[in-house]
Write a protein that holds these residues in place. Structure first.
Motif, PDB file in Angstrom:
ATOM      1  N   SER A 301       0.831  -1.208   0.000  1.00 41.98           N
ATOM      2  CA  SER A 301       0.000   0.000   0.000  1.00 41.98           C
ATOM      3  C   SER A 301       0.864   1.257   0.000  1.00 41.98           C
ATOM      4  O   SER A 301       0.507   2.276  -0.591  1.00 41.98           O
ATOM      5  N   LEU A 302       2.023   1.177   0.665  1.00 49.56           N
ATOM      6  CA  LEU A 302       2.956   2.312   0.651  1.00 49.56           C
ATOM      7  C   LEU A 302       3.515   2.522  -0.754  1.00 49.56           C
ATOM      8  O   LEU A 302       3.690   3.661  -1.202  1.00 49.56           O
ATOM      9  N   LYS A 303       3.806   1.431  -1.433  1.00 47.18           N
ATOM     10  CA  LYS A 303       4.301   1.540  -2.812  1.00 47.18           C
ATOM     11  C   LYS A 303       3.241   2.154  -3.715  1.00 47.18           C
ATOM     12  O   LYS A 303       3.553   2.925  -4.629  1.00 47.18           O
ATOM     13  N   PHE A 304       2.004   1.812  -3.454  1.00 47.99           N
ATOM     14  CA  PHE A 304       0.912   2.391  -4.234  1.00 47.99           C
ATOM     15  C   PHE A 304       0.808   3.895  -3.997  1.00 47.99           C
ATOM     16  O   PHE A 304       0.497   4.670  -4.913  1.00 47.99           O
ATOM     17  N   ALA A 305       1.100   4.314  -2.758  1.00 46.64           N
ATOM     18  CA  ALA A 305       0.968   5.729  -2.411  1.00 46.64           C
ATOM     19  C   ALA A 305       2.168   6.564  -2.853  1.00 46.64           C
ATOM     20  O   ALA A 305       2.069   7.788  -2.948  1.00 46.64           O
ATOM     21  N   ALA A 306       3.306   5.928  -3.137  1.00 45.77           N
ATOM     22  CA  ALA A 306       4.530   6.662  -3.468  1.00 45.77           C
ATOM     23  C   ALA A 306       4.364   7.665  -4.609  1.00 45.77           C
ATOM     24  O   ALA A 306       4.857   8.792  -4.519  1.00 45.77           O
ATOM     25  N   VAL A 421      -6.737   1.843   5.849  1.00 42.97           N
ATOM     26  CA  VAL A 421      -7.842   1.741   6.808  1.00 42.97           C
ATOM     27  C   VAL A 421      -8.432   0.334   6.783  1.00 42.97           C
ATOM     28  O   VAL A 421      -8.642  -0.303   7.833  1.00 42.97           O
ATOM     29  N   GLU A 422      -8.687  -0.168   5.580  1.00 42.10           N
ATOM     30  CA  GLU A 422      -9.261  -1.510   5.440  1.00 42.10           C
ATOM     31  C   GLU A 422      -8.291  -2.578   5.940  1.00 42.10           C
ATOM     32  O   GLU A 422      -8.690  -3.566   6.564  1.00 42.10           O
ATOM     33  N   LEU A 423      -7.007  -2.366   5.667  1.00 39.12           N
ATOM     34  CA  LEU A 423      -5.983  -3.333   6.063  1.00 39.12           C
ATOM     35  C   LEU A 423      -5.920  -3.488   7.579  1.00 39.12           C
ATOM     36  O   LEU A 423      -5.999  -4.599   8.123  1.00 39.12           O
ATOM     37  N   TRP A 424      -5.807  -2.336   8.271  1.00 41.61           N
ATOM     38  CA  TRP A 424      -5.661  -2.398   9.731  1.00 41.61           C
ATOM     39  C   TRP A 424      -6.979  -2.744  10.413  1.00 41.61           C
ATOM     40  O   TRP A 424      -6.981  -3.363  11.487  1.00 41.61           O
ATOM     41  N   ALA A 425      -8.103  -2.373   9.794  1.00 45.76           N
ATOM     42  CA  ALA A 425      -9.411  -2.745  10.367  1.00 45.76           C
ATOM     43  C   ALA A 425      -9.591  -4.256  10.319  1.00 45.76           C
ATOM     44  O   ALA A 425     -10.124  -4.866  11.268  1.00 45.76           O
ATOM     45  N   THR A 426      -9.133  -4.853   9.224  1.00 43.10           N
ATOM     46  CA  THR A 426      -9.231  -6.312   9.108  1.00 43.10           C
ATOM     47  C   THR A 426      -8.350  -6.994  10.148  1.00 43.10           C
ATOM     48  O   THR A 426      -8.776  -7.976  10.800  1.00 43.10           O
ATOM     49  N   LEU A 427      -7.137  -6.491  10.327  1.00 46.65           N
ATOM     50  CA  LEU A 427      -6.247  -7.077  11.331  1.00 46.65           C
ATOM     51  C   LEU A 427      -6.833  -6.918  12.734  1.00 46.65           C
ATOM     52  O   LEU A 427      -6.794  -7.859  13.551  1.00 46.65           O
ATOM     53  N   GLN A 428      -7.387  -5.731  13.009  1.00 46.36           N
ATOM     54  CA  GLN A 428      -7.993  -5.486  14.314  1.00 46.36           C
ATOM     55  C   GLN A 428      -9.136  -6.478  14.576  1.00 46.36           C
ATOM     56  O   GLN A 428      -9.239  -7.065  15.663  1.00 46.36           O
TER      57      GLN A 428
END
Length: 437
Positions: A301-306, A421-428
């Motif tokens: 996701s960071l690579k996508f945002a770069a 947001v979706e990534l960390w919400a899923t992990l949570q």
């Protein structure tokens, strides 16, 4: 196992030595991947949309006839490829392949000095007109491959911006630059000689044909005040935009460093999981909660945002800085013309005061009085074009371009943020639903 993330148009007549005469065959698809405006674009569809808005600005009939807003959406596009390394041991240089697509003409190869020459010729041929900037010379220590690719892109942007301005695109130097496959150095020397021999009356006639409505406006004391005020504003803006560019560059570098560290973190975290699985999972329970997949997705996701920082934020401020500096250069050329006029006035002053020439001084008197008159007319033309026209075109472009780029930045950043947001919400949710320890 490695756990590192995957990284009204004027067409000069053929009798004019600075017109192209007949234009090589052109045609084909619409120029869709770069903005078609006097100040160009970078290839994004958002910027194309901005260019369309700019080229369709609501103008009066008189302004449309002025010629400055004569922008053309051409059916062909200029493509810059390469570069190729050419020359001998002591004259090695990079030459960029330039083609007009679609076209039956052969591609040409041009080096940095050729682009520099073309831009300087435009400034000489068309005093008072903004000429799009070319990229600066290489900065020491810059990455070779990255630098050359960025320069190629900037050269293409320059040529496409120029191609959208009829008076520049149709000029003899531009056509030779794009299509001449003979010795280009000889061509540049010939054009330079023609420019040196050019009579200022040719410039006056051309400009009256193209910019008649603008040149009909009177110059007042306020005109000079507006010029000086805008000059001061641009100098202040240059410092601020330069700081914005440097800060966005540091931000980009910092984001790149963050991606690198997240990739490193993933590698270390993966080795921890591997070691625990092979050595103690059958002896100690429970296992460490599996988060590696989430962290790997985080890196992606960071690579996508770069590109948000490089393609939108940093590039926007780089281009804006170059345009501000180029406009200051234009105002500087007008200041140089003002100095030429003062020199001509000083030479003509004795004759205007009533000094009688000797027989040998008769021609000198005629020449010096004519020189003052021409230098005054050229200064007036440059002043009117800059104050009554070019400033407004530049400002319309600047505000629209900034709006477009910031929208592009917001869209990309929102998408990247939403992924996180979706990534960390899923992990949570997964951690909360796991058996209690």
């Amino acid at each position: 196992m490695e756990y590192v993330g995957t990284e009204t148009s004027y067409n000069p007549s053929s009798s004019n030595p600075f017109s192209s005469g007949s234009t090589p065959p052109r045609g084909g698809s619409h120029l869709s991947d770069d903005a078609i405006s006097p100040f160009g674009g970078s290839g994004s569809s958002e910027v194309d949309a901005a260019a369309t808005r700019i080229s369709s600005v609501s103008l009066s009939n008189d302004e449309q006839r002025s010629g400055s807003f004569s922008f053309t959406n051409r059916n062909e596009k200029i493509v810059v490829e390469g570069p190729e390394v050419r020359g001998g041991t002591f004259s090695k240089h990079h030459a960029y392949k330039i083609s007009v697509q679609p076209s039956t003409s052969e591609p040409v190869f041009r080096r940095y000095n050729d682009f520099l020459w073309l831009r300087s010729v435009f400034a000489r041929m068309f005093p008072g007109l903004f000429v799009p900037p070319i990229p600066p010379k290489k900065i020491l220590g810059s990455n070779e491959e990255e630098f050359l690719n960025e320069r190629r892109s900037d050269f293409q942007r320059f040529l496409r911006r120029v191609s959208a301005i009829d008076i520049l695109y149709n000029s003899h130097p531009m056509q030779k630059f794009l299509f001449s496959t003979t010795d280009f150095e000889t061509t540049t020397k010939e054009i330079n000689k023609q420019l040196d021999a050019r009579d200022l009356k040719e410039v006056f006639q051309l400009y009256n044909n193209v910019f008649g409505h603008i040149l009909a406006k009177p110059i007042t004391e306020k005109t000079d005040q507006d010029m000086e005020s805008f000059k001061g504003f641009l100098k202040s803006t240059e410092k601020k935009v330069e700081a914005l560019y440097e800060t966005s560059r540091y931000l980009t570098e910092g984001f790149g460093s963050m991606m690198s560290n997240v990739a490193k973190l993933n590698g270390l975290l993966g080795s921890v999981y591997d070691e625990e699985k092979t050595q103690i999972s059958d002896k100690l329970q429970p296992d460490r909660f599996p988060v590696l997949e989430t962290f790997l997705a985080w890196h992606q996701s960071l690579k996508f945002a770069a590109p948000c920082f490089t393609d939108s934020l940093q590039t926007n401020f780089k281009y804006e800085l170059q345009d501000v500096q180029s406009f200051l250069e234009l105002i500087g050329q007008r200041d140089e013309q003002k100095a030429k006029l003062e020199k001509a006035k000083k030479a003509a002053a004795p004759w205007k005061a009533g000094k009688q020439p000797t027989p040998k001084q008769e021609q000198q008197k005629i020449d010096e009085l004519k020189k003052e008159e021409e230098e005054q007319e050229l200064l007036d033309i440059m002043t009117k074009l800059i104050v009554f026209d070019q400033i407004h075109v530049m400002w319309q472009y600047k505000t629209c371009y900034f709006h477009t780029f910031m929208h592009d930045f917001a869209v990309k950043h929102h998408q990247a943020s939403q992924q996180n947001v979706e990534l960390w919400a899923t992990l949570q949710a997964n951690i909360q639903s796991a058996p209690k320890l």
